[in-house]
Motif scaffolding. Structure first.
Motif, PDB file in Angstrom:
ATOM      1  N   LEU A 100       0.831  -1.211   0.000  1.00  0.00           N
ATOM      2  CA  LEU A 100       0.000   0.000   0.000  1.00  0.00           C
ATOM      3  C   LEU A 100       0.862   1.257   0.000  1.00  0.00           C
ATOM      4  O   LEU A 100       0.649   2.172  -0.794  1.00  0.00           O
ATOM      5  CB  LEU A 100      -0.936   0.005   1.211  1.00  0.00           C
ATOM      6  CG  LEU A 100      -2.010  -1.076   1.265  1.00  0.00           C
ATOM      7  CD1 LEU A 100      -2.763  -1.007   2.591  1.00  0.00           C
ATOM      8  CD2 LEU A 100      -2.988  -0.941   0.098  1.00  0.00           C
ATOM      9  N   TYR A 101       1.846   1.293   0.885  1.00  0.00           N
ATOM     10  CA  TYR A 101       2.710   2.471   0.963  1.00  0.00           C
ATOM     11  C   TYR A 101       3.510   2.654  -0.331  1.00  0.00           C
ATOM     12  O   TYR A 101       3.680   3.773  -0.813  1.00  0.00           O
ATOM     13  CB  TYR A 101       3.640   2.389   2.171  1.00  0.00           C
ATOM     14  CG  TYR A 101       3.003   2.923   3.425  1.00  0.00           C
ATOM     15  CD1 TYR A 101       3.134   4.256   3.773  1.00  0.00           C
ATOM     16  CD2 TYR A 101       2.232   2.092   4.240  1.00  0.00           C
ATOM     17  CE1 TYR A 101       2.529   4.757   4.914  1.00  0.00           C
ATOM     18  CE2 TYR A 101       1.624   2.591   5.381  1.00  0.00           C
ATOM     19  CZ  TYR A 101       1.776   3.920   5.714  1.00  0.00           C
ATOM     20  OH  TYR A 101       1.159   4.421   6.834  1.00  0.00           O
ATOM     21  N   GLY A 102       3.989   1.545  -0.893  1.00  0.00           N
ATOM     22  CA  GLY A 102       4.719   1.618  -2.161  1.00  0.00           C
ATOM     23  C   GLY A 102       3.845   2.161  -3.272  1.00  0.00           C
ATOM     24  O   GLY A 102       4.286   2.982  -4.087  1.00  0.00           O
ATOM     25  N   ALA A 103       2.582   1.724  -3.305  1.00  0.00           N
ATOM     26  CA  ALA A 103       1.655   2.184  -4.344  1.00  0.00           C
ATOM     27  C   ALA A 103       1.359   3.677  -4.186  1.00  0.00           C
ATOM     28  O   ALA A 103       1.350   4.415  -5.173  1.00  0.00           O
ATOM     29  CB  ALA A 103       0.364   1.372  -4.300  1.00  0.00           C
ATOM     30  N   VAL A 104       1.115   4.127  -2.956  1.00  0.00           N
ATOM     31  CA  VAL A 104       0.858   5.560  -2.744  1.00  0.00           C
ATOM     32  C   VAL A 104       2.075   6.369  -3.186  1.00  0.00           C
ATOM     33  O   VAL A 104       1.945   7.377  -3.887  1.00  0.00           O
ATOM     34  CB  VAL A 104       0.524   5.868  -1.261  1.00  0.00           C
ATOM     35  CG1 VAL A 104       0.452   7.385  -1.034  1.00  0.00           C
ATOM     36  CG2 VAL A 104      -0.789   5.215  -0.860  1.00  0.00           C
ATOM     37  N   ASP A 105       3.254   5.895  -2.814  1.00  0.00           N
ATOM     38  CA  ASP A 105       4.489   6.588  -3.183  1.00  0.00           C
ATOM     39  C   ASP A 105       4.621   6.716  -4.701  1.00  0.00           C
ATOM     40  O   ASP A 105       4.919   7.791  -5.223  1.00  0.00           O
ATOM     41  CB  ASP A 105       5.679   5.811  -2.609  1.00  0.00           C
ATOM     42  CG  ASP A 105       6.822   6.713  -2.201  1.00  0.00           C
ATOM     43  OD1 ASP A 105       6.590   7.917  -1.985  1.00  0.00           O
ATOM     44  OD2 ASP A 105       7.951   6.211  -2.114  1.00  0.00           O
ATOM     45  N   ARG A 106       4.373   5.607  -5.412  1.00  0.00           N
ATOM     46  CA  ARG A 106       4.456   5.640  -6.886  1.00  0.00           C
ATOM     47  C   ARG A 106       3.433   6.597  -7.470  1.00  0.00           C
ATOM     48  O   ARG A 106       3.725   7.362  -8.391  1.00  0.00           O
ATOM     49  CB  ARG A 106       4.235   4.240  -7.467  1.00  0.00           C
ATOM     50  CG  ARG A 106       5.392   3.291  -7.273  1.00  0.00           C
ATOM     51  CD  ARG A 106       5.219   2.027  -8.099  1.00  0.00           C
ATOM     52  NE  ARG A 106       3.991   1.297  -7.841  1.00  0.00           N
ATOM     53  CZ  ARG A 106       3.810   0.444  -6.831  1.00  0.00           C
ATOM     54  NH1 ARG A 106       4.781   0.210  -5.961  1.00  0.00           N
ATOM     55  NH2 ARG A 106       2.663  -0.196  -6.691  1.00  0.00           N
ATOM     56  N   MET A 107       2.207   6.562  -6.951  1.00  0.00           N
ATOM     57  CA  MET A 107       1.148   7.416  -7.493  1.00  0.00           C
ATOM     58  C   MET A 107       1.463   8.901  -7.281  1.00  0.00           C
ATOM     59  O   MET A 107       1.254   9.723  -8.169  1.00  0.00           O
ATOM     60  CB  MET A 107      -0.201   7.078  -6.844  1.00  0.00           C
ATOM     61  CG  MET A 107      -0.711   5.664  -7.106  1.00  0.00           C
ATOM     62  SD  MET A 107      -0.810   5.234  -8.866  1.00  0.00           S
ATOM     63  CE  MET A 107       0.700   4.327  -9.105  1.00  0.00           C
ATOM     64  N   LEU A 108       1.994   9.234  -6.099  1.00  0.00           N
ATOM     65  CA  LEU A 108       2.308  10.637  -5.826  1.00  0.00           C
ATOM     66  C   LEU A 108       3.495  11.108  -6.649  1.00  0.00           C
ATOM     67  O   LEU A 108       3.535  12.250  -7.097  1.00  0.00           O
ATOM     68  CB  LEU A 108       2.584  10.830  -4.329  1.00  0.00           C
ATOM     69  CG  LEU A 108       1.395  10.557  -3.401  1.00  0.00           C
ATOM     70  CD1 LEU A 108       1.816  10.727  -1.955  1.00  0.00           C
ATOM     71  CD2 LEU A 108       0.210  11.447  -3.733  1.00  0.00           C
TER      72      LEU A 108
END
Length: 196
Positions: free
Chosen positions: A113-121
């Motif tokens: 989840l944190y990796g996905a948020v990081d990529r999206m931002l």
């Protein structure tokens, strides 16, 4: 966390899953860093999705209206948010034309989840064509992780996806090359030594 926002508390994440335990778990994990909204189905998702939402984690399988349909509505509203599809179902070639930004297959852990948020931002910093490249590259990688090589090679949708990714990659490479040709940084610093 890499983010164009001033800090992670300025980031709003919407978690959508009809399984309350899963939605609550994801929300609890993400609530450590972000402003989190939780929806337990399609109706709640559409009620809570607005211009303040930066990233949506969207379950694909929901009873009254599936995630694919919710995704269509979000895109019709032209909300400036990144959408990560989350599902227990192995992805098929239908994902090629879906307008999501990333894809996670359950079980999903905190670091996913944190990796996905990081990529999206991080992608927020790029122009539309680069965002499209990352979205298509994510779909390509997802299919390659789930499908046999022979099945991929025999599929027209995958061939089209592969061609689009390659075209966008060439565009990006060309842009970098043009920028490098136009700017000789060593000469630039010699001309303006005070700025080096």
């Amino acid at each position: 966390m890499i983010s164009p926002k001033s800090n992670s508390e300025d980031v709003t994440v919407l978690v959508v899953d009809d399984e309350r335990d899963i939605a609550d778990l994801y929300s609890t994990w993400l609530d450590e860093e972000y402003d989190v909204r939780t929806a337990y189905g399609a109706e709640g998702a559409l009620d809570r999705a607005d211009g303040a939402v930066d990233v949506v984690f969207l379950d694909r399988q929901m009873p009254e209206m599936n995630g694919d349909e919710v995704l269509e509505v979000l895109r019709e509203r032209e909300l400036d948010c990144r959408v990560v599809m989350v599902t227990a179902v192995d992805p098929d070639f239908d994902i090629v034309d879906m307008p999501f930004d990333d894809y996670l297959t359950k079980p999903v852990m905190l670091e996913d989840l944190y990796g996905a948020v990081d990529r999206m931002l991080t992608r927020e910093n790029y122009d539309e064509r680069m965002q499209e490249f990352f979205s298509l590259a994510s779909k390509k990688a997802t299919l390659e992780a789930e499908k046999e090589h022979a099945e991929l090679q025999d599929n027209e949708e995958y061939a089209r996806l592969e061609a689009e990714v390659e075209e966008l990659r060439r565009e990006a490479d060309q842009s970098v090359a043009e920028f490098s040709d136009a700017e000789d940084f060593e000469t630039l610093f010699q001309e303006f030594p005070g700025d080096a």
